[in-house]
Design an enzyme around this catalytic site. Sequence first.
Site, PDB file in Angstrom:
ATOM      1  N   ASP A  73     -12.160   6.980   4.249  1.00  0.00           N
ATOM      2  CA  ASP A  73     -10.900   6.756   4.966  1.00  0.00           C
ATOM      3  C   ASP A  73     -10.480   5.281   4.929  1.00  0.00           C
ATOM      4  O   ASP A  73      -9.366   4.953   5.294  1.00  0.00           O
ATOM      5  CB  ASP A  73     -11.049   7.237   6.419  1.00  0.00           C
ATOM      6  CG  ASP A  73      -9.708   7.467   7.096  1.00  0.00           C
ATOM      7  OD1 ASP A  73      -8.674   7.422   6.398  1.00  0.00           O
ATOM      8  OD2 ASP A  73      -9.711   7.688   8.329  1.00  0.00           O
ATOM      9  N   GLU A  82      -9.466   3.634   2.505  1.00  0.00           N
ATOM     10  CA  GLU A  82      -9.002   3.729   1.110  1.00  0.00           C
ATOM     11  C   GLU A  82      -7.946   2.691   0.762  1.00  0.00           C
ATOM     12  O   GLU A  82      -7.777   2.350  -0.409  1.00  0.00           O
ATOM     13  CB  GLU A  82      -8.458   5.141   0.842  1.00  0.00           C
ATOM     14  CG  GLU A  82      -6.997   5.390   1.217  1.00  0.00           C
ATOM     15  CD  GLU A  82      -6.693   5.226   2.705  1.00  0.00           C
ATOM     16  OE1 GLU A  82      -7.634   5.316   3.522  1.00  0.00           O
ATOM     17  OE2 GLU A  82      -5.519   4.995   3.058  1.00  0.00           O
ATOM     18  N   LYS A 115       0.862  -1.197   0.000  1.00  0.00           N
ATOM     19  CA  LYS A 115       0.000   0.000   0.000  1.00  0.00           C
ATOM     20  C   LYS A 115       0.892   1.238   0.000  1.00  0.00           C
ATOM     21  O   LYS A 115       1.729   1.414   0.881  1.00  0.00           O
ATOM     22  CB  LYS A 115      -0.899  -0.014   1.246  1.00  0.00           C
ATOM     23  CG  LYS A 115      -1.674   1.297   1.470  1.00  0.00           C
ATOM     24  CD  LYS A 115      -2.564   1.239   2.721  1.00  0.00           C
ATOM     25  CE  LYS A 115      -3.190   2.604   3.030  1.00  0.00           C
ATOM     26  NZ  LYS A 115      -4.013   2.589   4.262  1.00  0.00           N
ATOM     27  N   ARG A 155      -7.756  -0.530   1.314  1.00  0.00           N
ATOM     28  CA  ARG A 155      -8.324  -1.742   0.720  1.00  0.00           C
ATOM     29  C   ARG A 155      -8.808  -1.468  -0.704  1.00  0.00           C
ATOM     30  O   ARG A 155      -8.831  -2.371  -1.538  1.00  0.00           O
ATOM     31  CB  ARG A 155      -9.433  -2.295   1.625  1.00  0.00           C
ATOM     32  CG  ARG A 155     -10.571  -1.361   1.842  1.00  0.00           C
ATOM     33  CD  ARG A 155     -11.405  -1.706   3.078  1.00  0.00           C
ATOM     34  NE  ARG A 155     -10.794  -1.238   4.325  1.00  0.00           N
ATOM     35  CZ  ARG A 155     -11.300  -1.447   5.532  1.00  0.00           C
ATOM     36  NH1 ARG A 155     -12.430  -2.120   5.678  1.00  0.00           N
ATOM     37  NH2 ARG A 155     -10.678  -1.000   6.596  1.00  0.00           N
ATOM     38  N   LYS A 190      -9.954  12.870   8.453  1.00  0.00           N
ATOM     39  CA  LYS A 190      -9.403  12.499   9.760  1.00  0.00           C
ATOM     40  C   LYS A 190      -9.335  13.729  10.663  1.00  0.00           C
ATOM     41  O   LYS A 190      -9.255  14.853  10.163  1.00  0.00           O
ATOM     42  CB  LYS A 190      -7.980  11.954   9.576  1.00  0.00           C
ATOM     43  CG  LYS A 190      -7.896  10.557   9.004  1.00  0.00           C
ATOM     44  CD  LYS A 190      -6.452  10.089   8.917  1.00  0.00           C
ATOM     45  CE  LYS A 190      -6.349   8.701   8.310  1.00  0.00           C
ATOM     46  NZ  LYS A 190      -6.998   7.643   9.102  1.00  0.00           N
ATOM     47  N   ASP A 239       1.710   6.396   5.486  1.00  0.00           N
ATOM     48  CA  ASP A 239       0.737   5.448   4.948  1.00  0.00           C
ATOM     49  C   ASP A 239       1.227   4.791   3.642  1.00  0.00           C
ATOM     50  O   ASP A 239       0.495   4.020   3.029  1.00  0.00           O
ATOM     51  CB  ASP A 239      -0.608   6.159   4.743  1.00  0.00           C
ATOM     52  CG  ASP A 239      -1.798   5.228   4.954  1.00  0.00           C
ATOM     53  OD1 ASP A 239      -1.606   4.155   5.554  1.00  0.00           O
ATOM     54  OD2 ASP A 239      -2.899   5.582   4.503  1.00  0.00           O
ATOM     55  N   ASP A 291      -2.606  10.240   3.693  1.00  0.00           N
ATOM     56  CA  ASP A 291      -3.990   9.827   3.934  1.00  0.00           C
ATOM     57  C   ASP A 291      -4.686  10.856   4.813  1.00  0.00           C
ATOM     58  O   ASP A 291      -4.568  10.830   6.030  1.00  0.00           O
ATOM     59  CB  ASP A 291      -3.997   8.442   4.598  1.00  0.00           C
ATOM     60  CG  ASP A 291      -5.415   7.929   4.852  1.00  0.00           C
ATOM     61  OD1 ASP A 291      -6.371   8.546   4.328  1.00  0.00           O
ATOM     62  OD2 ASP A 291      -5.555   6.909   5.550  1.00  0.00           O
TER      63      ASP A 291
HETATM   64  N1  BES Z   1      -4.018   4.487   7.029  1.00  0.00           N
HETATM   65  C1  BES Z   1      -5.133   4.229   7.858  1.00  0.00           C
HETATM   66  C2  BES Z   1      -4.820   3.233   8.973  1.00  0.00           C
HETATM   67  C3  BES Z   1      -3.911   3.707  10.071  1.00  0.00           C
HETATM   68  C4  BES Z   1      -4.431   4.484  11.091  1.00  0.00           C
HETATM   69  C5  BES Z   1      -2.598   3.322  10.100  1.00  0.00           C
HETATM   70  C6  BES Z   1      -3.599   4.907  12.104  1.00  0.00           C
HETATM   71  C7  BES Z   1      -1.777   3.740  11.115  1.00  0.00           C
HETATM   72  C8  BES Z   1      -2.280   4.532  12.117  1.00  0.00           C
HETATM   73  C9  BES Z   1      -6.277   3.684   7.046  1.00  0.00           C
HETATM   74  O1  BES Z   1      -6.381   4.147   5.764  1.00  0.00           O
HETATM   75  C10 BES Z   1      -7.529   4.074   7.758  1.00  0.00           C
HETATM   76  O2  BES Z   1      -7.799   5.241   7.824  1.00  0.00           O
HETATM   77  N2  BES Z   1      -8.256   3.095   8.276  1.00  0.00           N
HETATM   78  C11 BES Z   1      -9.441   3.345   9.004  1.00  0.00           C
HETATM   79  C12 BES Z   1     -10.448   2.323   8.572  1.00  0.00           C
HETATM   80  C13 BES Z   1     -11.832   2.599   9.088  1.00  0.00           C
HETATM   81  C14 BES Z   1     -12.404   3.826   8.398  1.00  0.00           C
HETATM   82  C15 BES Z   1     -12.706   1.406   8.813  1.00  0.00           C
HETATM   83  C16 BES Z   1      -9.136   3.216  10.485  1.00  0.00           C
HETATM   84  O3  BES Z   1      -8.353   2.324  10.848  1.00  0.00           O
HETATM   85  O4  BES Z   1      -9.626   4.025  11.248  1.00  0.00           O
HETATM   86 ZN    ZN Z   2      -4.664   4.763   4.861  1.00  0.00          ZN
HETATM   87 MN    MN Z   3      -7.502   5.966   5.628  1.00  0.00          MN
END
Ligand code: BES
Ligand code: ZN
Ligand code: MN
Length: 487
Positions: free
Chosen positions: A339, A341, A257, A343, A269, A280, A262
Amino acid sequence: MDFQIFTGNPAELTADTLVVTINDNGELSASAEKIDSASGGAIQARISAKDVTGSAGSSLTLYSLANTQANRTVIAGSGKENLNAVDANKIASTIGKAIAGKTGTAAVDVSALATDSRPQAWWAEQIVLAVHAAQYKFIATLPGKEPSPALDTLVWIGEDVKTALTVADAKGLGTSYAKELGNMPPNICTPTYLADEAQKLSDAAGFSCKVYDEKEMEEMGAGAFYSVAKGSSEPGKLIIMEYKGAGKEAPHMIVGKGITFDTGGISLKPGAKMDEMKYDMCGAASVLGTMKTIAELKPAINVVAIITSAENMPAGDASKPGDVVTTLSGQTVEILNTDAEGRLVLCDALTLGIRDYKPATCVDVATLTGACMAALGKVNSGLFTTDEELATELNTAGAYSGDRVWRLPLEDDYQSLLDSNFADIANIGGPLAGATTAACFLSRFTEGTRWAHVDIAGPAWGGDGTSKGATGRPVPLLTTYLLNKVS
Ligand code: BES
Ligand code: ZN
Ligand code: MN
């Protein structure tokens, strides 16, 4: 770094730094004995004075000991007899720090620490990796700062572990490269920057390299990838590097990825620590780092490396919650949260990679979920697979390299959390089991392929304030896993 093997008397060895060990009963290793007797008891004197204890990770540096040829002698503590993984890594890291950051020659004898599960080759690898880690310094955007001086020669006192030393040197280069990419600010490290890096690495190593831009992805039918990329003025890129070291064998595929920033998109966020979302793209960085190691070692395997890269931005043309897009696989996805994104860019990369390269195995690495970091912290990456053999291989590689993984469930019972009444699949699964539902989403695009997903959200970077930085993980895991496949 050059490597030499030495089996003579360490008191006669000319070096800038010499490392010998004592354990936490104050017992001297054979090399420490020789230095002690040559120098008229210089080490015993320090033990009696309680200047050094022998505990794991401790060390004391002595200078210009009588009748020895080293400028500095480091007495490293080797702790107890049955070392646990944490203490073993502490010892390697202390020794690495003690000899790193100085030009010239360092000689190391840790033969007293070798066991069946941690032979000299293991210590050699860990110490070389620790030297690379200690010498890594980010200076790319700090004008006037100089790189750390690099050790020229490492003399290994003991068994002939030259192969392990060379392999570790290549892993160290790959890990530092991944750190550098991870740390690079997001206005510089864009999808285009990652594509240029992949092209440069491929040109130097003789890999083939293909880059699809976001328009080509859209025209191909990769609607999930495009739904993330389209909201940014930085064009998204899907990057494929191919290394052939084993003729016509099916390749091993690694997919990273590469969200170079992000923001969350329209599902924005919160502001606190949002700078950390430059990390990210650490999955992509570790794929590039792994290919750097592969370029150095040219092992007898085939590897296809894919980086799926975009910037996730809120914009007038960004995806909205409720949008339904068609993936390259033909399955439709309801984007309930922009968010989630990672996947979306991964699913089309997996479909394309599996379709075009028919890999023997496929491992994706991604900073995918905060839920995985909440569950496992920064110690273990989350491992998700239904392939027992792949799970064992990745677990073994993680335990050996210290770049550990912990298996989390990927059972069919969780799949229904992704049900949607407007598309084949929703891109989020609600508040429960967030790391698993993300893995479930990816599993819909890998059916029939031996596949594992590694969530590196916790381990990819660490520290805070001025100690914040990319860790280079999971380059040690991926390189160890791939090199173990060389028959
Ligand atoms: N890049 C983030 C995941 C992440 C968050 C990695 C904090 C490291 C630290 C990912 O794209 C994301 O935002 N995931 C969301 C998914 C949710 C919306 C289902 C998350 O983990 O909050
Ligand atoms: Zn992300
Ligand atoms: Mn995200």
